[in-house]
Scaffold this active site. Structure first.
Site, PDB file in Angstrom:
ATOM      1  N   HIS A 166       0.841  -1.220   0.000  1.00 59.33           N
ATOM      2  CA  HIS A 166       0.000   0.000   0.000  1.00 59.33           C
ATOM      3  C   HIS A 166       0.868   1.260   0.000  1.00 59.33           C
ATOM      4  O   HIS A 166       0.424   2.311   0.470  1.00 59.33           O
ATOM      5  CB  HIS A 166      -0.952   0.031   1.204  1.00 59.33           C
ATOM      6  N   SER A 287      16.044  22.051 -13.643  1.00 59.40           N
ATOM      7  CA  SER A 287      14.886  22.870 -14.016  1.00 59.40           C
ATOM      8  C   SER A 287      15.389  24.224 -14.490  1.00 59.40           C
ATOM      9  O   SER A 287      16.398  24.737 -13.997  1.00 59.40           O
ATOM     10  CB  SER A 287      13.984  23.038 -12.797  1.00 59.40           C
ATOM     11  N   LYS A 293      16.506  21.678  -8.444  1.00 58.16           N
ATOM     12  CA  LYS A 293      15.883  20.462  -8.945  1.00 58.16           C
ATOM     13  C   LYS A 293      16.839  19.475  -9.598  1.00 58.16           C
ATOM     14  O   LYS A 293      17.813  19.858 -10.249  1.00 58.16           O
ATOM     15  CB  LYS A 293      14.806  20.827  -9.970  1.00 58.16           C
ATOM     16  N   GLU A 300      10.842   8.797 -15.874  1.00 60.90           N
ATOM     17  CA  GLU A 300       9.501   9.294 -16.219  1.00 60.90           C
ATOM     18  C   GLU A 300       9.173   9.029 -17.680  1.00 60.90           C
ATOM     19  O   GLU A 300       8.046   8.677 -18.039  1.00 60.90           O
ATOM     20  CB  GLU A 300       9.416  10.795 -15.953  1.00 60.90           C
TER      21      GLU A 300
END
Ligand code: ARG
Length: 474
Positions: A166, A287, A293, A300
């Protein structure tokens, strides 16, 4: 696509005889597949070479003609590879481009090549050769990935990280366990590609348009020359069946699902919140606005690309559903999904292997999560059951109370004071208690076959090594 100058465009299509009108621009634009099936050029040339040799062996070409054809095909190959070949949508597909250029180069002998052949069996064979070639490349990169996973597993045998259910901290595991879970997934993917390969590796050339051909063609010769172990027994099935492609796309899909899940784990684990894994700068991006970042873009993108592969499988299934026998032009579009899926799998596995090779775990962050996440609460309950004869339900209740007390006071099982523990159960004290909640001991108690205990992990690594070695021996 380069458009040829009008003087290079043939005045007639290869089937021109029957037609009195030129194809309309929309017929040409919707009908062309050269914009994508030029990817089949190598396989098309290979198929044509073998077909020409077969025509010679049954007396349709003499040896001089065969030599001329082979020479022409060689020239075409180098023209294509050096970017000198001219493509035009008027010639529709790769098959007509090759034949047309051959005739330009060698004259009338080029017009003999298509004897005893249809584009229907030709394209069906080209695609099978293409799938065979891609499967070889995919299997090679799967091996690189499996080796990288095993290598990381060895390095991280003693790195204890949280296992989740979970997405909540569940139990301590060895990082090797996590990595080997993916090792076995990609092993099954390998098996699927091998299965797809065995379905795919069939000779369909020699089936003609669909009924067979009016020549005593020698399909055994074709199969032998192309190194194909079996010959399709039914020409109608041969030109219209696409099961092999479905199986290939399913193998691609399952592989991408596994890749995507691994990427999802990496995306989570490299986040500030989890912080379990680090990727090198070279495999991440920054970024343009936020200087702090470091984004796991490869992971991704692979997760994103999996969506396309699932779509490709679905596309082919829907394309086939309801097609009457035999060849229908719809089938021209099967290659769009085939090319997309194989390119996607190849680049994704390469990206994944790079990340696996260069990822590193952060044991200190893992320990924090394991402790704050009460990951050894079950072990503590099992200690009461096993050593203090407490019934499991009661043990569960007592540990639950202790956890609840920790949560209220912002402590964990390692930091909460002995006096509070003792007020809940007299057994929650001393060395016994410390052993019961130890992260490492917890992992080593999972001794069931396939479990996270150190010796079980070593056992799994041995199996994994054997699996890699047996592949190498093949
Ligand atoms: N470009 C076609 C394809 O990919 C080749 C076969 C054409 N056959 C035909 N009967 N029009 O399917």
């Amino acid at each position: 696509m380069k458009e040829s100058k009008s003087n290079q465009i043939p005045s007639e299509k290869l089937w021109g005889g029957r037609f009195e009108e030129k194809a309309s621009p929309i017929m040409e634009r919707i009908g062309e597949s050269i914009s994508f099936d030029r990817k089949l050029y190598k396989e098309d040339l290979e198929g044509s070479r073998v077909h020409a040799k077969m025509l010679k062996s049954i007396g349709i070409l003499d040896s001089q003609e065969l030599d001329q054809i082979l020479d022409g095909l060689k020239t075409i190959e180098s023209e294509i590879e050096s970017g000198k070949f001219t493509y035009t949508s008027e010639l529709e597909d790769i098959h007509m481009h090759v034949e047309h250029r051959l005739t330009e180069l060698k004259g009338d002998v080029g017009k003999k090549l298509h004897t005893a052949r249809s584009r229907n069996d030709q394209v069906a064979q080209d695609v099978r050769l293409y799938i065979r070639n891609r499967i070889r490349e995919i299997l090679a990169i799967i091996e690189i990935l499996r080796e990288a996973l095993l290598e990381q597993a060895k390095v991280n045998l003693d790195t204890i990280i949280p296992g989740y259910t979970h997405l909540q901290v569940a139990q301590p595991i060895r990082a090797s366990h996590f990595l080997l879970a993916y090792f076995w997934m990609f092993t099954r993917d390998r098996n699927l590609f091998e299965f797809a390969d065995s379905t795919n590796d069939e000779l369909v050339l020699g089936s003609g348009a669909m009924a067979g051909v009016n020549y005593e063609n020698d399909r055994d010769f074709l199969a032998k020359e192309l190194g194909i172990p079996k010959i399709s027994p039914n020409s109608m099935d041969a030109v219209s069946g696409r099961d092999h492609m479905l199986q290939f796309l399913f193998a691609c899909t399952q592989t991408m699902l596994h890749a995507s899940r691994f990427c999802e784990d990496l995306i989570l684990y490299t986040s500030q919140e989890f912080g379990l894994v680090r990727l090198p700068d070279s495999l991440t991006t920054g970024s343009s606005i936020m200087p702090q970042k470091k984004n796991p873009d490869i992971a991704e993108l692979i997760r994103g690309k999996a969506a396309k592969t699932i779509g490709n499988l679905n596309h082919l299934a829907v394309l086939l559903k309801g097609l009457p026998l035999t060849y229908n032009r719809d089938l021209q579009e099967d290659k769009i999904s085939l090319f997309e899926a194989s390119d996607t799998v190849l680049i994704s596995l390469e990206g994944l292997a790079a990340m696996v090779k260069q990822m590193s775990f952060r044991p200190e962050k893992a320990e924090r999560s394991l402790k704050d996440g009460f990951s050894t609460a079950t072990d503590l309950a099992d200690f009461l059951v096993g050593q203090k004869q407490v019934p499991f339900r009661t043990a569960h209740e007592l540990v639950g109370k202790l956890v609840s007390e920790c949560v209220k006071t912002n402590e964990n099982l390692f930091t909460i004071s002995e006096s509070v523990r003792a007020s809940i159960s007299p057994h929650f004290t001393g060395e016994e208690y410390s052993r019961a909640i130890s992260l490492e001991l917890s992992a080593d108690k999972k001794r069931s076959y396939g479990g996270t205990a150190r010796d079980r992990q070593l056992e799994q690594m041995k199996l994994a090594s054997e699996s890699i070695d047996s592949k190498k021996r093949k």
